[in-house]
Design a protein around this motif. Sequence first.
Motif, short mmCIF file in Angstrom:
data_model
loop_
_atom_site.label_atom_id
_atom_site.label_comp_id
_atom_site.label_asym_id
_atom_site.label_seq_id
_atom_site.Cartn_x
_atom_site.Cartn_y
_atom_site.Cartn_z
N ASP A 80 0.83 -1.21 0.00
CA ASP A 80 0.00 0.00 0.00
C ASP A 80 0.86 1.26 0.00
OD1 ASP A 80 -2.65 -1.35 2.13
OD2 ASP A 80 -2.32 -1.48 -0.03
N SER A 81 1.99 1.20 0.64
CA SER A 81 2.83 2.38 0.79
C SER A 81 3.46 2.84 -0.53
CB SER A 81 3.93 2.12 1.81
OG SER A 81 4.73 1.01 1.42
N VAL A 82 3.47 1.98 -1.54
CA VAL A 82 4.11 2.35 -2.81
C VAL A 82 3.14 2.34 -3.99
CG1 VAL A 82 6.28 1.41 -1.94
CG2 VAL A 82 4.86 0.02 -3.48
N LYS A 83 1.90 1.96 -3.76
CA LYS A 83 0.92 1.91 -4.85
C LYS A 83 0.79 3.27 -5.51
CE LYS A 83 -2.05 -1.91 -3.40
NZ LYS A 83 -3.38 -2.30 -2.85
N GLY A 84 0.80 3.24 -6.83
CA GLY A 84 0.69 4.48 -7.59
C GLY A 84 2.01 5.19 -7.81
N ARG A 85 3.06 4.74 -7.13
CA ARG A 85 4.37 5.38 -7.28
C ARG A 85 5.41 4.42 -7.87
NH1 ARG A 85 7.16 6.92 -2.93
NH2 ARG A 85 6.25 5.36 -1.52
N PHE A 86 5.31 3.15 -7.53
CA PHE A 86 6.26 2.15 -7.99
C PHE A 86 5.61 1.25 -9.03
CE2 PHE A 86 9.14 1.82 -3.95
CZ PHE A 86 9.28 3.20 -3.96
N THR A 87 6.40 0.83 -10.00
CA THR A 87 5.93 -0.10 -11.03
C THR A 87 6.96 -1.18 -11.26
OG1 THR A 87 4.70 1.68 -12.13
CG2 THR A 87 5.09 -0.33 -13.39
N MET A 88 6.52 -2.41 -11.16
CA MET A 88 7.41 -3.55 -11.42
C MET A 88 7.13 -4.10 -12.80
SD MET A 88 8.06 -6.90 -9.06
CE MET A 88 9.33 -8.09 -9.47
N SER A 89 8.20 -4.42 -13.52
CA SER A 89 8.05 -4.97 -14.85
C SER A 89 9.12 -6.02 -15.12
CB SER A 89 8.13 -3.85 -15.90
OG SER A 89 9.40 -3.21 -15.84
N ARG A 90 8.98 -6.68 -16.26
CA ARG A 90 9.87 -7.81 -16.56
C ARG A 90 10.26 -7.77 -18.03
NH1 ARG A 90 6.66 -12.99 -15.45
NH2 ARG A 90 5.73 -12.49 -17.48
N ASP A 91 11.51 -8.07 -18.31
CA ASP A 91 12.00 -8.20 -19.67
C ASP A 91 12.40 -9.66 -19.85
OD1 ASP A 91 13.60 -8.34 -22.00
OD2 ASP A 91 14.08 -6.22 -21.86
N ASN A 92 11.58 -10.41 -20.58
CA ASN A 92 11.83 -11.84 -20.72
C ASN A 92 13.06 -12.15 -21.56
OD1 ASN A 92 9.48 -12.16 -19.26
ND2 ASN A 92 8.20 -12.53 -21.06
N VAL A 93 13.42 -11.25 -22.43
CA VAL A 93 14.59 -11.47 -23.29
C VAL A 93 15.87 -11.25 -22.48
CG1 VAL A 93 15.85 -10.68 -25.32
CG2 VAL A 93 13.34 -10.85 -25.37
N GLU A 94 15.87 -10.19 -21.68
CA GLU A 94 17.05 -9.86 -20.89
C GLU A 94 17.08 -10.60 -19.55
OE1 GLU A 94 19.55 -8.01 -21.86
OE2 GLU A 94 18.62 -7.62 -23.80
N ASN A 95 16.00 -11.36 -19.25
CA ASN A 95 15.89 -12.04 -17.95
C ASN A 95 16.14 -11.08 -16.79
OD1 ASN A 95 15.27 -14.62 -18.95
ND2 ASN A 95 17.42 -14.99 -19.42
N THR A 96 15.45 -9.98 -16.88
CA THR A 96 15.63 -8.91 -15.89
C THR A 96 14.28 -8.40 -15.45
OG1 THR A 96 17.73 -8.26 -16.90
CG2 THR A 96 16.66 -6.64 -15.49
#
Length: 119
Positions: free
Chosen positions: A60-76
């Motif tokens: 809850d403390s980071v909702k709207g400010r932080f975004t997590m994502s994934r790059d399947n090619v870079e495995n990152t």
Amino acid sequence: VQLQASGGGLVQSGGSLRLSCAASANVVTFNYMRWYRQGSGNQRDMVASLDSSGTTNYADSVKGRFTMSRDNVENTVYLQMNSLKPEDTAVYYCNAVAITRLGNQFNYWGQGTLVTVSA
């Protein structure tokens, strides 16, 4: 499995940083990829989670400010952090969870990367 976290640093309040976590294995194979953080003297708390289907969850403390994502090619996986606040100051850790068909759970941790937000 090795996880290499990077991207921490010193930023002013209201600024942005992007953390990266490079995995030595295909990130899609993990049931969950997560970011945790640990402030001074505090426990390690989960900040963001990304499951194998691409669904994200945030504290809850980071909702709207932080975004997590994934790059399947870079495995990152990434953690984009915007509108940073001094209370976001912590060591951030990358975590990967693999659950076998028998229900055994394996946790992998990267080294921490320090994020410092000045007022």
